[in-house]
Design an enzyme around this catalytic site. Structure first.
Site, PDB file in Angstrom:
ATOM      1  N   SER A 141      37.716  42.164  43.805  1.00 51.54           N
ATOM      2  CA  SER A 141      37.115  40.955  43.255  1.00 51.54           C
ATOM      3  C   SER A 141      35.696  40.794  43.770  1.00 51.54           C
ATOM      4  O   SER A 141      35.387  41.199  44.902  1.00 51.54           O
ATOM      5  CB  SER A 141      37.948  39.748  43.700  1.00 51.54           C
ATOM      6  OG  SER A 141      37.269  38.552  43.419  1.00 51.54           O
ATOM      7  N   TYR A 165      41.831  34.346  50.661  1.00 57.17           N
ATOM      8  CA  TYR A 165      42.072  35.228  49.511  1.00 57.17           C
ATOM      9  C   TYR A 165      41.071  36.386  49.505  1.00 57.17           C
ATOM     10  O   TYR A 165      41.434  37.557  49.382  1.00 57.17           O
ATOM     11  CB  TYR A 165      41.967  34.431  48.199  1.00 57.17           C
ATOM     12  CG  TYR A 165      41.799  35.298  46.969  1.00 57.17           C
ATOM     13  CD1 TYR A 165      42.806  36.157  46.563  1.00 57.17           C
ATOM     14  CD2 TYR A 165      40.608  35.264  46.233  1.00 57.17           C
ATOM     15  CE1 TYR A 165      42.639  36.965  45.439  1.00 57.17           C
ATOM     16  CE2 TYR A 165      40.441  36.067  45.114  1.00 57.17           C
ATOM     17  CZ  TYR A 165      41.459  36.917  44.719  1.00 57.17           C
ATOM     18  OH  TYR A 165      41.292  37.729  43.621  1.00 57.17           O
ATOM     19  N   LYS A 169      41.417  40.620  49.993  1.00 54.31           N
ATOM     20  CA  LYS A 169      40.869  41.657  49.099  1.00 54.31           C
ATOM     21  C   LYS A 169      40.040  42.655  49.907  1.00 54.31           C
ATOM     22  O   LYS A 169      40.151  43.872  49.711  1.00 54.31           O
ATOM     23  CB  LYS A 169      40.007  41.026  47.999  1.00 54.31           C
ATOM     24  CG  LYS A 169      40.796  40.363  46.904  1.00 54.31           C
ATOM     25  CD  LYS A 169      41.590  41.349  46.070  1.00 54.31           C
ATOM     26  CE  LYS A 169      42.495  40.670  45.072  1.00 54.31           C
ATOM     27  NZ  LYS A 169      43.522  41.542  44.489  1.00 54.31           N
TER      28      LYS A 169
HETATM   29  P1  NAD Z   1      47.856  36.898  37.558  1.00 61.15           P
HETATM   30  O1  NAD Z   1      48.412  35.977  38.591  1.00 61.15           O
HETATM   31  O2  NAD Z   1      47.871  36.465  36.143  1.00 61.15           O
HETATM   32  O3  NAD Z   1      48.568  38.316  37.674  1.00 61.15           O
HETATM   33  C1  NAD Z   1      49.052  38.831  38.884  1.00 61.15           C
HETATM   34  C2  NAD Z   1      50.482  39.312  38.627  1.00 61.15           C
HETATM   35  O4  NAD Z   1      51.003  39.872  39.837  1.00 61.15           O
HETATM   36  C3  NAD Z   1      51.423  38.186  38.205  1.00 61.15           C
HETATM   37  O5  NAD Z   1      52.102  38.569  37.028  1.00 61.15           O
HETATM   38  C4  NAD Z   1      52.388  38.035  39.392  1.00 61.15           C
HETATM   39  O6  NAD Z   1      53.676  37.652  38.968  1.00 61.15           O
HETATM   40  C5  NAD Z   1      52.347  39.418  39.992  1.00 61.15           C
HETATM   41  N1  NAD Z   1      52.627  39.492  41.434  1.00 61.15           N
HETATM   42  C6  NAD Z   1      52.030  38.823  42.437  1.00 61.15           C
HETATM   43  N2  NAD Z   1      52.538  39.215  43.622  1.00 61.15           N
HETATM   44  C7  NAD Z   1      53.483  40.147  43.342  1.00 61.15           C
HETATM   45  C8  NAD Z   1      54.358  40.931  44.133  1.00 61.15           C
HETATM   46  N3  NAD Z   1      54.396  40.819  45.469  1.00 61.15           N
HETATM   47  N4  NAD Z   1      55.194  41.796  43.517  1.00 61.15           N
HETATM   48  C9  NAD Z   1      55.194  41.913  42.168  1.00 61.15           C
HETATM   49  N5  NAD Z   1      54.385  41.206  41.365  1.00 61.15           N
HETATM   50  C10 NAD Z   1      53.549  40.325  41.950  1.00 61.15           C
HETATM   51  O7  NAD Z   1      46.362  37.244  38.027  1.00 61.15           O
HETATM   52  P2  NAD Z   1      45.218  38.020  37.242  1.00 61.15           P
HETATM   53  O8  NAD Z   1      44.132  37.054  36.956  1.00 61.15           O
HETATM   54  O9  NAD Z   1      45.773  38.835  36.161  1.00 61.15           O
HETATM   55  O10 NAD Z   1      44.699  38.942  38.433  1.00 61.15           O
HETATM   56  C11 NAD Z   1      45.142  40.271  38.589  1.00 61.15           C
HETATM   57  C12 NAD Z   1      44.487  40.852  39.828  1.00 61.15           C
HETATM   58  O11 NAD Z   1      43.075  40.768  39.682  1.00 61.15           O
HETATM   59  C13 NAD Z   1      44.837  40.115  41.122  1.00 61.15           C
HETATM   60  O12 NAD Z   1      44.987  41.056  42.156  1.00 61.15           O
HETATM   61  C14 NAD Z   1      43.629  39.239  41.340  1.00 61.15           C
HETATM   62  O13 NAD Z   1      43.445  38.958  42.706  1.00 61.15           O
HETATM   63  C15 NAD Z   1      42.506  40.094  40.785  1.00 61.15           C
HETATM   64  N6  NAD Z   1      41.330  39.336  40.348  1.00 61.15           N
HETATM   65  C16 NAD Z   1      41.470  38.307  39.466  1.00 61.15           C
HETATM   66  C17 NAD Z   1      40.347  37.565  39.083  1.00 61.15           C
HETATM   67  C18 NAD Z   1      40.464  36.394  38.130  1.00 61.15           C
HETATM   68  O14 NAD Z   1      39.557  35.550  38.106  1.00 61.15           O
HETATM   69  N7  NAD Z   1      41.518  36.295  37.313  1.00 61.15           N
HETATM   70  C19 NAD Z   1      39.082  37.892  39.589  1.00 61.15           C
HETATM   71  C20 NAD Z   1      38.963  38.952  40.472  1.00 61.15           C
HETATM   72  C21 NAD Z   1      40.110  39.678  40.842  1.00 61.15           C
HETATM   73  N1  UFG Z   2      34.180  24.735  37.511  1.00 64.27           N
HETATM   74  C1  UFG Z   2      34.032  23.427  37.091  1.00 64.27           C
HETATM   75  N2  UFG Z   2      35.142  22.738  36.725  1.00 64.27           N
HETATM   76  C2  UFG Z   2      36.396  23.275  36.758  1.00 64.27           C
HETATM   77  C3  UFG Z   2      36.545  24.621  37.190  1.00 64.27           C
HETATM   78  C4  UFG Z   2      35.409  25.311  37.558  1.00 64.27           C
HETATM   79  O1  UFG Z   2      32.927  22.908  37.047  1.00 64.27           O
HETATM   80  O2  UFG Z   2      37.375  22.583  36.431  1.00 64.27           O
HETATM   81  C5  UFG Z   2      32.981  25.493  37.890  1.00 64.27           C
HETATM   82  C6  UFG Z   2      33.033  25.966  39.322  1.00 64.27           C
HETATM   83  O3  UFG Z   2      32.548  24.970  40.186  1.00 64.27           O
HETATM   84  C7  UFG Z   2      32.130  27.197  39.248  1.00 64.27           C
HETATM   85  C8  UFG Z   2      32.363  27.730  37.831  1.00 64.27           C
HETATM   86  O4  UFG Z   2      32.920  26.649  37.105  1.00 64.27           O
HETATM   87  O5  UFG Z   2      30.815  26.789  39.348  1.00 64.27           O
HETATM   88  C9  UFG Z   2      33.324  28.909  37.799  1.00 64.27           C
HETATM   89  O6  UFG Z   2      34.486  28.540  38.501  1.00 64.27           O
HETATM   90  P1  UFG Z   2      35.837  29.380  38.416  1.00 64.27           P
HETATM   91  O7  UFG Z   2      36.844  28.694  39.277  1.00 64.27           O
HETATM   92  O8  UFG Z   2      36.207  29.628  37.002  1.00 64.27           O
HETATM   93  O9  UFG Z   2      35.424  30.804  39.012  1.00 64.27           O
HETATM   94  P2  UFG Z   2      34.893  31.201  40.470  1.00 64.27           P
HETATM   95  O10 UFG Z   2      33.613  31.917  40.285  1.00 64.27           O
HETATM   96  O11 UFG Z   2      34.909  30.059  41.389  1.00 64.27           O
HETATM   97  O12 UFG Z   2      36.020  32.206  40.989  1.00 64.27           O
HETATM   98  C10 UFG Z   2      36.648  33.189  40.157  1.00 64.27           C
HETATM   99  C11 UFG Z   2      38.056  33.428  40.684  1.00 64.27           C
HETATM  100  C12 UFG Z   2      37.994  34.085  42.023  1.00 64.27           C
HETATM  101  C13 UFG Z   2      37.192  35.343  41.929  1.00 64.27           C
HETATM  102  C14 UFG Z   2      35.813  35.044  41.392  1.00 64.27           C
HETATM  103  C15 UFG Z   2      35.097  36.332  41.171  1.00 64.27           C
HETATM  104  O13 UFG Z   2      38.762  32.200  40.777  1.00 64.27           O
HETATM  105  O14 UFG Z   2      39.303  34.431  42.441  1.00 64.27           O
HETATM  106  O15 UFG Z   2      35.913  34.364  40.146  1.00 64.27           O
HETATM  107  O16 UFG Z   2      33.737  36.089  40.985  1.00 64.27           O
HETATM  108  F1  UFG Z   2      37.077  35.897  43.137  1.00 64.27           F
END
Ligand code: NAD
Ligand code: UFG
Length: 355
Positions: A141, A165, A169
């Site tokens: 991430s 978190y 990572k």
């Molecule tokens: P998500 O929660 O939708 O998907 C994660 C999946 O992993 C879920 O289906 C959950 O049930 C499963 N899971 C969690 N722990 C588990 C375990 N111990 N065993 C088996 N399954 C398990 O999240 P996502 O947004 O699809 O994110 C996927 C990956 O990408 C994560 O590792 C997250 O940290 C990373 N990531 C997400 C974002 C974002 O903004 N969505 C940004 C950067 C990185």
């Molecule tokens: N925001 C609002 N209102 C809301 C939600 C978000 O104003 O209800 C704003 C936040 O303050 C921020 C922007 O929208 O300025 C984006 O916020 P997000 O929560 O959508 O995303 P972040 O950048 O904070 O974080 C996300 C994931 C993290 C990941 C990161 C990677 O939540 O897990 O992107 O850049 F690490």
């Protein structure tokens, strides 16, 4: 990619082409979209998910939409006995999405985050070793960078995550770097995602956060379908052009394509390397909300409130390493992200849950 992993290739992957991929966390948001792209590319999938935050319905819908070969093993990746059966046949590579990802929750429950995320990765790598599967794409991430001044963010920037978190990572990245350094048969990609939004253009799968969404786009969309009263914009006094935070939003299908590109690149690339998956374009909260309103066709109730603690003013990617080394660039713009996210939300106002 053929299916005799051990004999043909020291990494467990035997050349490019369709193969068998274990996808942990494949029932979640990014995992399900990547599964769809993998099945469309001809891969056979074994999804391992404990369904803590994923949906079986997503897997069913991918199978229906594609007619592809996708098996769901409901298991916890931290449980070696439950995970090992996924590797009982030949496996060419693993994509590891499984993890907990909510920043605020990680501050309240750090142990749960360290346990789940670190133990999952340790267990997975040990089981892969035991089965001679040594090709791994890991979901990292942009959060590993923390709040840095030098933008855009390059992969060689300092890594200073600011919450538990993010630290899980970074620790997972470090573990994987050490494993690859100790054994040259490993091929690993650390993909640092920026802000994934959007959905498959069919609207059949999409993002379905449990509870109140933490992230901007799902919140806006849930306001638009009437599940939330109004959007709160967290601060408009940042040192940015319109005072709201800047982020690098990326279409989840571009992200999915990035995983296919990484898998291809790993065929010929031993070691462990990080790549940013972002667009390189910074958008403010106000710009994202305006784009969402264009897609929705009407304004969304909103109010500016105070800053959310822990938010960086600006974070966006330098995506040039992925372009040069993976041959991957994002192609979908913010309007397409909003259109596809809205299409999903409109078709599935309550997400995957029964209404
Ligand atoms: P998500 O929660 O939708 O998907 C994660 C999946 O992993 C879920 O289906 C959950 O049930 C499963 N899971 C969690 N722990 C588990 C375990 N111990 N065993 C088996 N399954 C398990 O999240 P996502 O947004 O699809 O994110 C996927 C990956 O990408 C994560 O590792 C997250 O940290 C990373 N990531 C997400 C974002 C974002 O903004 N969505 C940004 C950067 C990185
Ligand atoms: N925001 C609002 N209102 C809301 C939600 C978000 O104003 O209800 C704003 C936040 O303050 C921020 C922007 O929208 O300025 C984006 O916020 P997000 O929560 O959508 O995303 P972040 O950048 O904070 O974080 C996300 C994931 C993290 C990941 C990161 C990677 O939540 O897990 O992107 O850049 F690490």
């Amino acid at each position: 990619m053929a299916s005799d992993p051990v004999a043909n290739h020291p990494s467990g992957r035997a050349g490019s082409g369709p193969g068998t991929i274990v996808v942990t966390g494949g029932a979640g948001y990014i995992g399900s979209h990547t599964c769809l792209a993998l099945v469309e590319a001809g891969h056979r999938l074994i999804v391992v998910d404990n369904l803590a935050n994923g949906s079986m319905v997503a897997i069913d819908r991918i199978a229906e939409l594609t007619g592809g070969d996708i098996e769901l093993v409901v298991a916890d990746v931290t449980d070696v006995d439950a995970l090992a059966p996924a590797f009982s046949g030949p496996v060419d590579a693993v994509i590891h999405f499984a993890g907990l990802k909510a920043v605020g929750e990680s501050v309240e429950h750090p142990l749960a985050y360290y346990r789940n995320n670190l133990v999952a990765t340790l267990t997975l790598v040990e089981v892969m070793e035991a089965h001679h599967v040594r090709t791994l794409v890991f979901s990292s991430s942009a959060t590993v960078y923390g709040d840095l001044d030098e933008l855009p963010l390059r992969e060689d920037a300092p890594l200073r995550p600011v919450n538990p978190y993010g630290r899980t990572k970074l620790m997972q990245e470090e573990i994987l770097r050490d494993v690859a350094a100790a054994d040259p048969r490993w091929h690993m990609a650390l993909l640092r995602y920026f802000n994934p939004v959007g959905a498959h253009p069919s609207g059949v799968i999409g993002e379905d956060p449990a509870g109140i969404p933490n992230n901007l786009m799902p919140f806006v969309m849930q306001v638009a379908v009437g599940r939330r009263d109004r959007l709160e914009v967290f601060g408009d006094d940042y040192p940015t052009p319109d005072g709201t935070c800047l982020r690098d939003y990326i279409h989840v299908m571009d992200l999915a394509d990035g995983h296919l590109a990484a898998l291809d690149a790993l065929d010929t690339r031993p070691g462990c390397r990080a790549w940013n998956l972002g667009t390189g374009i910074a958008s403010s909260v106000i710009e994202v909300v305006a784009a969402a309103e264009r897609a929705i066709g009407r304004p969304v109730p909103k109010a500016v409130v105070g800053r959310r603690s822990g938010d960086a003013a600006a974070a966006w990617a330098d995506p040039s390493r992925a372009a040069e080394e993976l041959g991957w660039t994002a192609t979908r713009d913010l309007d397409e992200m909003c259109r596809d996210h809205w299409n999903w939300q409109q078709q599935n106002p309550e997400g995957y849950r029964e209404r």
